[in-house]
Scaffold this active site. Structure first.
Site, mmCIF file in Angstrom:
data_model
loop_
_atom_site.group_PDB
_atom_site.id
_atom_site.type_symbol
_atom_site.label_atom_id
_atom_site.label_comp_id
_atom_site.label_asym_id
_atom_site.label_seq_id
_atom_site.Cartn_x
_atom_site.Cartn_y
_atom_site.Cartn_z
ATOM 1 N NE ARG A 170 18.347 91.384 12.545
ATOM 2 C CZ ARG A 170 18.583 90.083 12.561
ATOM 3 N NH1 ARG A 170 19.633 89.596 13.166
ATOM 4 N NH2 ARG A 170 17.756 89.248 11.969
ATOM 5 C CE1 TYR A 184 22.579 79.951 2.468
ATOM 6 C CE2 TYR A 184 20.804 78.889 3.684
ATOM 7 C CZ TYR A 184 22.072 79.448 3.640
ATOM 8 O OH TYR A 184 22.827 79.489 4.787
ATOM 9 C CG MET A 186 16.753 78.317 6.697
ATOM 10 S SD MET A 186 18.149 78.867 7.647
ATOM 11 C CE MET A 186 17.939 77.698 8.965
ATOM 12 C CE LYS A 188 15.834 78.365 12.427
ATOM 13 N NZ LYS A 188 15.853 79.478 13.343
ATOM 14 C CG HIS A 226 22.159 80.842 14.362
ATOM 15 N ND1 HIS A 226 22.360 80.154 13.184
ATOM 16 C CD2 HIS A 226 21.998 82.140 14.015
ATOM 17 C CE1 HIS A 226 22.311 81.005 12.178
ATOM 18 N NE2 HIS A 226 22.091 82.214 12.650
ATOM 19 C CD GLN A 239 23.999 87.695 9.615
ATOM 20 O OE1 GLN A 239 24.938 88.467 9.612
ATOM 21 N NE2 GLN A 239 23.202 87.563 10.644
ATOM 22 C CB SER A 277 21.350 74.679 11.195
ATOM 23 O OG SER A 277 21.412 76.071 11.035
HETATM 24 O O1 76R Z 1 21.874 89.205 14.060
HETATM 25 C C1 76R Z 1 22.631 88.817 14.952
HETATM 26 O O2 76R Z 1 23.884 88.884 14.872
HETATM 27 C C2 76R Z 1 22.021 88.272 16.203
HETATM 28 C C3 76R Z 1 22.093 86.861 16.245
HETATM 29 C C4 76R Z 1 21.463 86.217 15.039
HETATM 30 C C5 76R Z 1 20.103 86.007 14.791
HETATM 31 C C6 76R Z 1 18.922 86.399 15.628
HETATM 32 C C7 76R Z 1 22.196 85.658 13.928
HETATM 33 C C8 76R Z 1 23.579 85.695 13.799
HETATM 34 N N1 76R Z 1 21.305 85.089 13.055
HETATM 35 C C9 76R Z 1 20.032 85.301 13.542
HETATM 36 C C10 76R Z 1 18.834 84.894 12.971
HETATM 37 MN MN1 76R Z 1 21.766 83.986 11.438
HETATM 38 N N2 76R Z 1 22.235 82.921 9.803
HETATM 39 C C11 76R Z 1 21.399 82.029 9.169
HETATM 40 C C12 76R Z 1 22.182 81.269 8.233
HETATM 41 O O3 76R Z 1 22.763 77.738 6.700
HETATM 42 C C13 76R Z 1 22.268 77.723 7.834
HETATM 43 O O4 76R Z 1 22.331 76.706 8.583
HETATM 44 C C14 76R Z 1 21.604 78.951 8.368
HETATM 45 C C15 76R Z 1 21.647 80.143 7.421
HETATM 46 C C16 76R Z 1 23.485 81.732 8.289
HETATM 47 C C17 76R Z 1 24.663 81.243 7.500
HETATM 48 C C18 76R Z 1 23.506 82.770 9.294
HETATM 49 C C19 76R Z 1 24.644 83.458 9.654
HETATM 50 N N3 76R Z 1 19.801 83.501 11.203
HETATM 51 C C20 76R Z 1 18.764 84.026 11.903
HETATM 52 C C21 76R Z 1 17.535 83.494 11.378
HETATM 53 C C22 76R Z 1 16.131 83.853 11.844
HETATM 54 C C23 76R Z 1 15.714 82.901 12.936
HETATM 55 C C24 76R Z 1 14.490 83.364 13.689
HETATM 56 O O5 76R Z 1 14.242 84.565 13.792
HETATM 57 O O6 76R Z 1 13.798 82.470 14.195
HETATM 58 C C25 76R Z 1 17.876 82.613 10.364
HETATM 59 C C26 76R Z 1 16.947 81.813 9.485
HETATM 60 C C27 76R Z 1 19.299 82.628 10.274
HETATM 61 C C28 76R Z 1 20.040 81.878 9.383
HETATM 62 N N4 76R Z 1 23.748 84.459 11.719
HETATM 63 C C29 76R Z 1 24.281 85.238 12.715
HETATM 64 C C30 76R Z 1 24.748 84.222 10.790
HETATM 65 C C31 76R Z 1 25.953 84.888 11.228
HETATM 66 C C32 76R Z 1 27.269 84.885 10.452
HETATM 67 C C33 76R Z 1 25.660 85.506 12.423
HETATM 68 C C34 76R Z 1 26.603 86.305 13.294
HETATM 69 C C35 76R Z 1 26.509 87.744 12.925
HETATM 70 C C36 76R Z 1 27.460 88.578 13.703
HETATM 71 O O7 76R Z 1 27.450 88.498 14.951
HETATM 72 O O8 76R Z 1 28.219 89.324 13.066
#
Ligand code: 76R
Length: 303
Positions: A170, A184, A186, A188, A226, A239, A277
Site C-alpha cells: 500500500r 477520480y 472521492m 466521504k 466495502h 486499485q 459508497s
Molecule cells: O486495502 C484493502 O484491501 C483493505 C480494504 C480496503 C480499504 C481500507 C479497500 C479494499 N479499500 C479501502 C479503502 Mn477501496 N476502493 C474505493 C473505490 O467507486 C467507489 O464507490 C469507491 C472507489 C474502489 C473502486 C475501491 C476498490 N477504498 C478505501 C478508501 C478509503 C476509505 C477510508 O480510509 O476511510 C476509499 C475512498 C476507497 C475507495 N477497495 C478495496 C477496492 C477494491 C477492489 C478493494 C479490494 C482489494 C483487495 O482485497 O484486493
C-alpha cells in the site's frame, strides 16, 4: 534574437534550489496525477526536426524519472477530449515530485502541454486493517485454538508476514502495466445535522450522514463490507487509493487499473450499492486513460 541573450530555461536542466533538501513523508510516497491538452497550433508550427527534438527531450526526461530511486512514472493516452495525455508520478520526495512535474509540463517546449487537471495525494495505510489482537480473537473463535498453542504461534507468524507485505504494497506499490486506467477523486460525505420542519410545523434537528461523526467501529464495519465487494474483482481490477485530505480538492484519489473498460464500469457500479459508497461516497470527474509504450503513445496522441 540577440545571440548573446540568455537562453530560455532548458526544461531538462536539473534545478539547483531543491538539491540536498528533501520533503519526505514519515512513510509512503507522494503521488501526482497530471493531465494535459496538447496545443496543436503551437505543435504544428515546429519543423520536423524541432518536433523530433521535443519528443527526444520528453523521452529522455521520462527515462530519467523512471530510473530515479523510489520513483515510478506511468504515461497514458486519454480517452475522450477531457485531456490528451496524462502522467501518474509516484515518488518519495515532494521536491522531486514538484521538479518532475514542472519539467514534464515544459518538456515539449513552452506552451505545448497545457495542464487541464491535476491531483496531489500520498500513499497511505488503511486505518481499518485487522490488528494482531483482532486476528487472534478471530482465530480463537473460528479455529478454537488456544492463545499459547504452537499452532496459534505459527498463525501469528504468518499473519505478521502477510500484513508486512500488505502494508508495504500500500505504501510502496508496484504499479501494474495494465492497459485501462481510471482516475477520480472521492470524499466521504459529511452533512452534519439538519433542521427539519414537519408538516405540523414542529421543528426538529436530525442527524444526517457524516462519515467523520461515525464511531470507529462503525466505519470499520462499513469498510469491511466495502473490501468484500472489492475482493470479488480480484485479478480483474487493481486499485490504489491515495489520501489527499488537505492536499487537494477531495479526500482520496482513486486509481483503478484493468484490462477492459467494462471491469471498471462494473466495479464502480457494484460499489455504489455497498453501504460505504451508497451513504457516504461523493465523487469527482472520471478520467479514463490507456497505458502503452511511449512510441505508440506519441503516435496515438498525434505528436
Ligand atoms: O486495502 C484493502 O484491501 C483493505 C480494504 C480496503 C480499504 C481500507 C479497500 C479494499 N479499500 C479501502 C479503502 Mn477501496 N476502493 C474505493 C473505490 O467507486 C467507489 O464507490 C469507491 C472507489 C474502489 C473502486 C475501491 C476498490 N477504498 C478505501 C478508501 C478509503 C476509505 C477510508 O480510509 O476511510 C476509499 C475512498 C476507497 C475507495 N477497495 C478495496 C477496492 C477494491 C477492489 C478493494 C479490494 C482489494 C483487495 O482485497 O484486493
Amino acid at each position: 534574437m540577440n545571440a548573446d541573450a540568455p537562453h530560455p530555461a532548458d526544461p531538462n536542466a536539473a534545478p539547483a534550489a531543491s538539491d540536498g533538501d528533501q520533503i519526505l513523508g514519515r512513510e509512503g510516497w507522494h503521488v501526482v496525477h497530471l493531465f494535459y491538452q496538447i496545443d496543436r497550433t503551437n505543435w504544428s508550427l515546429l519543423s520536423d526536426e524541432e518536433q523530433l527534438e521535443a519528443k527526444t527531450n520528453l523521452t529522455a526526461l521520462i527515462q530519467e524519472i523512471r530510473s530515479t530511486e523510489s520513483t515510478q512514472l506511468l504515461a497514458f493516452s486519454m480517452v475522450t477530449p477531457k485531456a490528451d495525455l496524462a502522467f501518474m508520478l509516484l515518488t518519495a520526495d515532494l521536491h522531486k515530485a514538484n521538479e518532475f512535474e514542472k519539467r514534464l509540463t515544459l518538456s515539449l517546449g513552452p506552451d505545448m502541454l497545457s495542464p487541464v487537471y491535476s491531483y496531489l495525494s500520498m500513499t497511505e495505510l488503511s486505518e481499518y486493517t485487522t490488528t494482531e489482537a483482532q486476528y487472534i480473537e478471530q482465530v480463537k473463535a473460528e479455529d478454537g485454538l488456544a492463545e499459547d498453542s504452537p499452532e496459534m504461534a505459527a498463525k501469528i507468524e504468518e499473519f505478521r508476514a502477510r500484513m508486512k507485505k500488505y502494508n508495504s504494497d500500500r505504501l510502496y506499490p508496484n504499479m501494474p502495466d495494465w492497459p485501462v486506467m481510471c482516475f477520480y477523486n472521492m470524499s466521504k460525505r459529511r452533512l452534519g445535522s439538519a433542521i427539519v420542519v414537519r408538516g405540523d410545523s414542529s421543528i426538529t434537528r436530525e442527524l444526517t450522514d457524516n462519515w467523520y461523526s461515525e464511531p470507529f467501529e462503525e466505519r470499520r464495519r462499513l469498510m469491511a463490507g466495502h473490501a468484500r465487494v472489492g475482493r470479488t474483482f480480484a485479478g480483474r481490477v487493481r486499485q490504489l487509493v491515495t489520501g489527499s485530505t488537505g492536499l487537494d480538492e477531495a479526500e482520496w484519489g482513486v486509481t483503478l487499473f484493468s484490462h477492459t473498460a467494462q471491469d471498471i464500469k462494473e466495479i464502480v457500479y457494484d460499489m455504489r450499492f455497498d453501504e460505504a459508497s451508497a451513504r457516504f461516497g461523493e465523487f469527482g470527474e472520471f478520467y479514463i486513460g490507456l497505458q502503452m509504450p511511449l512510441d505508440a503513445l506519441f503516435r496515438r496522441v498525434g505528436l
